[in-house]
Design an enzyme around this catalytic site. Structure first.
Site, PDB file in Angstrom:
ATOM      1  N   PHE A 136      62.145  27.797 -22.073  1.00 56.65           N
ATOM      2  CA  PHE A 136      61.704  27.367 -20.734  1.00 56.65           C
ATOM      3  C   PHE A 136      60.493  28.198 -20.344  1.00 56.65           C
ATOM      4  N   ILE A 170      59.281  34.766 -22.693  1.00 62.93           N
ATOM      5  CA  ILE A 170      60.069  33.542 -22.787  1.00 62.93           C
ATOM      6  C   ILE A 170      61.224  33.717 -23.783  1.00 62.93           C
ATOM      7  N   LEU A 247      66.367  26.926 -11.929  1.00 57.38           N
ATOM      8  CA  LEU A 247      66.730  28.342 -11.753  1.00 57.38           C
ATOM      9  C   LEU A 247      68.007  28.476 -10.931  1.00 57.38           C
ATOM     10  N   GLU A 371      64.924  35.648 -13.861  1.00 55.78           N
ATOM     11  CA  GLU A 371      65.517  34.649 -12.942  1.00 55.78           C
ATOM     12  C   GLU A 371      65.321  35.073 -11.487  1.00 55.78           C
ATOM     13  N   ASP A 375      64.380  42.333  -5.831  1.00 54.57           N
ATOM     14  CA  ASP A 375      63.630  42.305  -4.557  1.00 54.57           C
ATOM     15  C   ASP A 375      63.425  40.869  -4.083  1.00 54.57           C
TER      16      ASP A 375
HETATM   17  P1  TGC Z   1      58.208  27.906  -1.650  1.00 51.37           P
HETATM   18  O1  TGC Z   1      57.025  27.450  -0.879  1.00 51.37           O
HETATM   19  O2  TGC Z   1      59.291  28.648  -0.956  1.00 51.37           O
HETATM   20  O3  TGC Z   1      58.902  26.674  -2.383  1.00 51.37           O
HETATM   21  C1  TGC Z   1      58.153  25.710  -3.100  1.00 51.37           C
HETATM   22  C2  TGC Z   1      58.986  24.452  -3.172  1.00 51.37           C
HETATM   23  O4  TGC Z   1      60.198  24.703  -3.916  1.00 51.37           O
HETATM   24  C3  TGC Z   1      61.352  24.469  -3.078  1.00 51.37           C
HETATM   25  N1  TGC Z   1      62.345  25.493  -3.432  1.00 51.37           N
HETATM   26  C4  TGC Z   1      63.398  25.243  -4.198  1.00 51.37           C
HETATM   27  N2  TGC Z   1      63.851  24.111  -4.741  1.00 51.37           N
HETATM   28  C5  TGC Z   1      64.978  24.172  -5.489  1.00 51.37           C
HETATM   29  N3  TGC Z   1      65.631  25.338  -5.709  1.00 51.37           N
HETATM   30  C6  TGC Z   1      65.196  26.507  -5.173  1.00 51.37           C
HETATM   31  N4  TGC Z   1      65.843  27.651  -5.430  1.00 51.37           N
HETATM   32  C7  TGC Z   1      64.031  26.487  -4.359  1.00 51.37           C
HETATM   33  N5  TGC Z   1      63.316  27.445  -3.710  1.00 51.37           N
HETATM   34  C8  TGC Z   1      62.286  26.806  -3.138  1.00 51.37           C
HETATM   35  C9  TGC Z   1      60.836  24.572  -1.664  1.00 51.37           C
HETATM   36  O5  TGC Z   1      61.633  23.852  -0.760  1.00 51.37           O
HETATM   37  C10 TGC Z   1      59.460  23.969  -1.808  1.00 51.37           C
HETATM   38  O6  TGC Z   1      59.592  22.559  -1.880  1.00 51.37           O
HETATM   39  P2  TGC Z   1      58.446  21.590  -1.276  1.00 51.37           P
HETATM   40  O7  TGC Z   1      58.985  20.215  -1.517  1.00 51.37           O
HETATM   41  O8  TGC Z   1      58.341  21.975   0.175  1.00 51.37           O
HETATM   42  O9  TGC Z   1      57.201  21.897  -2.035  1.00 51.37           O
HETATM   43  O10 TGC Z   1      57.675  28.731  -2.906  1.00 51.37           O
HETATM   44  P3  TGC Z   1      56.899  30.111  -2.973  1.00 51.37           P
HETATM   45  O11 TGC Z   1      55.663  29.874  -3.779  1.00 51.37           O
HETATM   46  O12 TGC Z   1      56.743  30.734  -1.615  1.00 51.37           O
HETATM   47  O13 TGC Z   1      57.890  31.018  -3.873  1.00 51.37           O
HETATM   48  C11 TGC Z   1      59.166  31.288  -3.444  1.00 51.37           C
HETATM   49  C12 TGC Z   1      59.910  32.230  -4.413  1.00 51.37           C
HETATM   50  C13 TGC Z   1      59.232  33.580  -4.494  1.00 51.37           C
HETATM   51  C14 TGC Z   1      61.289  32.428  -3.838  1.00 51.37           C
HETATM   52  C15 TGC Z   1      60.054  31.610  -5.800  1.00 51.37           C
HETATM   53  O14 TGC Z   1      58.865  31.225  -6.322  1.00 51.37           O
HETATM   54  C16 TGC Z   1      60.838  32.451  -6.778  1.00 51.37           C
HETATM   55  O15 TGC Z   1      62.044  32.243  -6.885  1.00 51.37           O
HETATM   56  N6  TGC Z   1      60.238  33.416  -7.567  1.00 51.37           N
HETATM   57  C17 TGC Z   1      60.922  34.087  -8.656  1.00 51.37           C
HETATM   58  C18 TGC Z   1      60.463  33.501  -9.976  1.00 51.37           C
HETATM   59  C19 TGC Z   1      61.577  33.373 -10.970  1.00 51.37           C
HETATM   60  O16 TGC Z   1      62.745  33.410 -10.670  1.00 51.37           O
HETATM   61  N7  TGC Z   1      61.183  33.200 -12.218  1.00 51.37           N
HETATM   62  C20 TGC Z   1      62.164  32.990 -13.252  1.00 51.37           C
HETATM   63  C21 TGC Z   1      61.509  32.540 -14.533  1.00 51.37           C
HETATM   64  S1  TGC Z   1      62.650  31.875 -15.709  1.00 51.37           S
HETATM   65  C22 TGC Z   1      63.520  33.177 -16.261  1.00 51.37           C
HETATM   66  O17 TGC Z   1      63.403  34.278 -15.836  1.00 51.37           O
HETATM   67  C23 TGC Z   1      64.483  32.860 -17.339  1.00 51.37           C
HETATM   68  S2  TGC Z   1      65.328  34.213 -17.980  1.00 51.37           S
HETATM   69  C24 TGC Z   1      66.598  33.332 -18.666  1.00 51.37           C
HETATM   70  C25 TGC Z   1      67.464  34.107 -19.553  1.00 51.37           C
HETATM   71  O18 TGC Z   1      66.978  34.635 -20.573  1.00 51.37           O
HETATM   72  O19 TGC Z   1      68.695  34.108 -19.266  1.00 51.37           O
HETATM   73  P1  FAD Z   2      56.149  40.872 -11.000  1.00 49.60           P
HETATM   74  O1  FAD Z   2      56.230  39.555 -10.333  1.00 49.60           O
HETATM   75  O2  FAD Z   2      54.793  41.388 -11.349  1.00 49.60           O
HETATM   76  O3  FAD Z   2      56.900  41.939 -10.104  1.00 49.60           O
HETATM   77  C1  FAD Z   2      56.682  43.352 -10.231  1.00 49.60           C
HETATM   78  C2  FAD Z   2      57.439  44.030  -9.087  1.00 49.60           C
HETATM   79  O4  FAD Z   2      56.880  43.624  -7.828  1.00 49.60           O
HETATM   80  C3  FAD Z   2      58.920  43.668  -9.041  1.00 49.60           C
HETATM   81  O5  FAD Z   2      59.669  44.793  -8.676  1.00 49.60           O
HETATM   82  C4  FAD Z   2      58.997  42.621  -7.936  1.00 49.60           C
HETATM   83  O6  FAD Z   2      60.261  42.599  -7.300  1.00 49.60           O
HETATM   84  C5  FAD Z   2      57.911  43.116  -6.997  1.00 49.60           C
HETATM   85  N1  FAD Z   2      57.364  42.044  -6.155  1.00 49.60           N
HETATM   86  C6  FAD Z   2      56.695  40.931  -6.544  1.00 49.60           C
HETATM   87  N2  FAD Z   2      56.405  40.160  -5.493  1.00 49.60           N
HETATM   88  C7  FAD Z   2      56.909  40.786  -4.397  1.00 49.60           C
HETATM   89  C8  FAD Z   2      56.949  40.480  -3.001  1.00 49.60           C
HETATM   90  N3  FAD Z   2      56.443  39.336  -2.508  1.00 49.60           N
HETATM   91  N4  FAD Z   2      57.561  41.362  -2.175  1.00 49.60           N
HETATM   92  C9  FAD Z   2      58.121  42.493  -2.665  1.00 49.60           C
HETATM   93  N5  FAD Z   2      58.107  42.840  -3.967  1.00 49.60           N
HETATM   94  C10 FAD Z   2      57.517  41.999  -4.823  1.00 49.60           C
HETATM   95  N6  FAD Z   2      60.485  33.737 -17.701  1.00 49.60           N
HETATM   96  C11 FAD Z   2      60.484  32.433 -18.069  1.00 49.60           C
HETATM   97  O7  FAD Z   2      59.747  31.613 -17.520  1.00 49.60           O
HETATM   98  N7  FAD Z   2      61.317  32.001 -19.069  1.00 49.60           N
HETATM   99  C12 FAD Z   2      62.135  32.836 -19.752  1.00 49.60           C
HETATM  100  O8  FAD Z   2      62.881  32.408 -20.640  1.00 49.60           O
HETATM  101  C13 FAD Z   2      62.127  34.224 -19.396  1.00 49.60           C
HETATM  102  N8  FAD Z   2      62.892  35.111 -20.100  1.00 49.60           N
HETATM  103  C14 FAD Z   2      62.767  36.458 -19.848  1.00 49.60           C
HETATM  104  C15 FAD Z   2      63.393  37.384 -20.679  1.00 49.60           C
HETATM  105  C16 FAD Z   2      63.226  38.747 -20.469  1.00 49.60           C
HETATM  106  C17 FAD Z   2      63.878  39.728 -21.407  1.00 49.60           C
HETATM  107  C18 FAD Z   2      62.454  39.199 -19.367  1.00 49.60           C
HETATM  108  C19 FAD Z   2      62.294  40.670 -19.096  1.00 49.60           C
HETATM  109  C20 FAD Z   2      61.820  38.290 -18.550  1.00 49.60           C
HETATM  110  C21 FAD Z   2      61.942  36.917 -18.776  1.00 49.60           C
HETATM  111  N9  FAD Z   2      61.241  35.975 -18.000  1.00 49.60           N
HETATM  112  C22 FAD Z   2      61.259  34.649 -18.341  1.00 49.60           C
HETATM  113  C23 FAD Z   2      60.303  36.427 -16.969  1.00 49.60           C
HETATM  114  C24 FAD Z   2      60.953  36.871 -15.670  1.00 49.60           C
HETATM  115  O9  FAD Z   2      61.413  35.783 -14.942  1.00 49.60           O
HETATM  116  C25 FAD Z   2      59.904  37.692 -14.894  1.00 49.60           C
HETATM  117  O10 FAD Z   2      59.735  38.923 -15.578  1.00 49.60           O
HETATM  118  C26 FAD Z   2      60.310  37.912 -13.455  1.00 49.60           C
HETATM  119  O11 FAD Z   2      60.337  36.711 -12.731  1.00 49.60           O
HETATM  120  C27 FAD Z   2      59.393  38.930 -12.749  1.00 49.60           C
HETATM  121  O12 FAD Z   2      58.055  38.641 -12.963  1.00 49.60           O
HETATM  122  P2  FAD Z   2      57.064  39.821 -13.474  1.00 49.60           P
HETATM  123  O13 FAD Z   2      57.675  40.466 -14.669  1.00 49.60           O
HETATM  124  O14 FAD Z   2      55.702  39.234 -13.637  1.00 49.60           O
HETATM  125  O15 FAD Z   2      57.072  40.883 -12.322  1.00 49.60           O
END
Ligand code: TGC
Ligand code: FAD
Length: 392
Positions: A136, A170, A247, A371, A375
């Site tokens: 993903f 990823i 997510l 995920e 913070d």
């Molecule tokens: P924002 O303006 O709040 O929202 C944009 C649009 O998305 C909608 N929305 C959601 N929809 C479904 N589920 C949710 N949880 C949603 N949260 C928001 C929202 O209603 C809006 O819709 P629309 O129709 O109005 O456009 O977005 P923002 O740009 O301000 O960002 C909000 C924030 C920071 C909370 C969000 O972007 C976020 O969650 N950031 C964290 C990123 C993250 O979690 N990355 C994960 C990458 S994948 C991964 O890590 C896989 S690891 C897997 C593994 O190995 O197990």
């Molecule tokens: P940053 O966004 O640069 O954050 C750095 C620090 O700043 C953090 O402490 C954060 O909390 C803080 N910060 C950022 N914004 C704010 C704010 N607005 N206010 C206060 N504090 C803030 N992603 C995928 O898409 N797919 C995957 O399969 C996937 N697998 C992963 C596997 C591993 C082992 C790891 C480590 C990561 C993976 N990720 C994946 C990525 C993961 O989702 C990101 O690392 C995570 O979302 C944080 O992004 P970043 O590392 O760029 O940190």
């Protein structure tokens, strides 16, 4: 590694809240982890390699698409069963749970929910059986917590799309057969595209030097003028809400998975405290060690209740994204704290690969970051309760 003597704590008799099917599913996963994961996982973590031989077993216990309907090869189970499977797998290792989470919630879920019937039939059965592994791609080098800023993009070339950009961190990338990739079109709207290994210009270099999730393969997804067939665009949802919806499902699984890691650390420390003698007594007789154990089981019990209630709400469709954030954040922090305390209870042995605790501890540093970081989830709760958005 010591033999796996794990006994699951259930201080509040939460088994009474589970159905017979939940218990069967959970026990099958538990037995499989004991038999096929525990004996090999330390070796694979030490050599930083994903144990590919367990893929078939993951499919057999229903870990690939637990709640995906059976007509597409999924297990057709409910949300609590999904949570219990994640709990048991992460009891073995967070990296193995990562592979299952990504496959189920981040690859199969979007194809099921946002794909068309042809896409469901083409991809889901092969993903459910483990014949294909998915990844993903949301995070980019310069866009982690703020995925909406992504620069990966695609252009409409008439008979195909041309995809350019790069994804970082990823899970499963180095060996994935397919990747669900989030990219912007020429209007800046985010869409999901299914990219297949072998497409020209698509590469997946592995990320090395990790001290965490060592038994999980992490890498990049690089797109250099990749021609993606038009039929590979997920047609039924676009915008940032599409990947965030995936997510929600994965974060729910992590809220359960973290309990597994915590239970393993607690169980190991409890057993050790009754066996390890110092000053002529088992260390478990000292008040300071009892305090650690009592607090661990209290926190595990609270986390179990939170996850179970969230499972009920997720099943009946009422769980909000903010409620899921709270459980992910609370339960991962609970697990990381327990791993640290449990490690101390084993003294020097706590840092040894003879026990699972140090591996869990290091793994959970990724789990608390991916995920959505600790913070970010706090700010999601803050936004939900105040109505004031810290991200804007
Ligand atoms: P924002 O303006 O709040 O929202 C944009 C649009 O998305 C909608 N929305 C959601 N929809 C479904 N589920 C949710 N949880 C949603 N949260 C928001 C929202 O209603 C809006 O819709 P629309 O129709 O109005 O456009 O977005 P923002 O740009 O301000 O960002 C909000 C924030 C920071 C909370 C969000 O972007 C976020 O969650 N950031 C964290 C990123 C993250 O979690 N990355 C994960 C990458 S994948 C991964 O890590 C896989 S690891 C897997 C593994 O190995 O197990
Ligand atoms: P940053 O966004 O640069 O954050 C750095 C620090 O700043 C953090 O402490 C954060 O909390 C803080 N910060 C950022 N914004 C704010 C704010 N607005 N206010 C206060 N504090 C803030 N992603 C995928 O898409 N797919 C995957 O399969 C996937 N697998 C992963 C596997 C591993 C082992 C790891 C480590 C990561 C993976 N990720 C994946 C990525 C993961 O989702 C990101 O690392 C995570 O979302 C944080 O992004 P970043 O590392 O760029 O940190």
């Amino acid at each position: 590694m010591k033999p796996d003597l794990f006994e699951a704590p259930d201080y509040y008799n939460l088994d009474e809240l589970l159905t017979e099917e939940h218990k069967l599913v959970r026990d099958a996963a538990r037995e499989w982890v004991k038999r096929d994961v525990s004996p090999i996982i330390e070796e694979y973590a030490q050599k930083a390699e994903f144990p590919t031989q367990i893929v078939k077993g993951l499919a057999e216990i229903g870990a690939f698409g637990p709640y995906i309907p059976e007509e597409y090869g999924g297990a057709g189970l409910d949300q609590i069963s999904y949570g219990l499977i994640m709990q048991e797998i992460e009891r073995g290792d967070s990296g193995v749970r990562s592979t299952a989470s990504v496959q189920s919630s981040l690859v199969m879920y979007p194809i099921w929910k946002y794909g068309n019937e042809e896409q469901r039939n083409k991809y889901l059965p092969k993903l459910a059986s483990g014949e294909w592994i998915g990844s993903f791609g949301l995070t980019e080098p310069d866009h982690g917590s703020n995925p909406g800023g992504m620069v990966t993009n695609f252009k409409d070339m008439g008979d195909h799309y041309l995809l350019n950009g790069a994804k970082m961190w990823i899970s499963n990338a180095p060996f994935c057969d397919v990747a669900v990739v989030w990219a912007k079109n020429e209007e800046g709207r985010i869409h999901g595209l299914i990219v297949e290994r072998g497409m020209e210009g698509f590469s997946t270099p592995e990320t090395h030097n990790k001290w965490s999730l060592r038994a999980s393969a992490t890498g990049e997804l690089i797109f250099d003028n990749v021609k993606v067939p038009k039929e590979n665009l997920l047609p039924n949802k676009s915008g940032l809400g599409a990947p965030l919806g995936c997510l929600d499902s994965a974060r729910f699984g992590i809220a359960w998975g973290a309990i597994g890691a915590a239970m393993d650390c607690y169980d190991t420390a409890l057993r050790y405290s009754k066996e390890r003698m110092q000053f002529g007594k088992p260390i478990g007789q000292f008040q300071l060690q009892q305090k650690k154990l009592a607090e661990m089981i209290t926190e595990i019990t609270k986390a179990q209740l939170l996850a179970w209630r969230l499972g009920v709400m997720r099943e009946n469709g009422t769980a909000t994204s903010a409620q899921i954030s709270m459980a992910k954040r609370n339960n991962v922090e609970m697990a990381i704290n327990i791993a640290r305390e449990a490690r101390q209870m084993l003294g020097g042995m706590g840092i040894s690969g003879d026990y699972s605790i140090m591996r869990h501890s290091m793994n959970l540093e990724s789990v608390i970051t991916y995920e959505g970081t600790h913070d970010i989830h706090l700010l999601i709760t803050g936004l939900d309760i105040t109505g004031l958005n810290a991200f804007k």
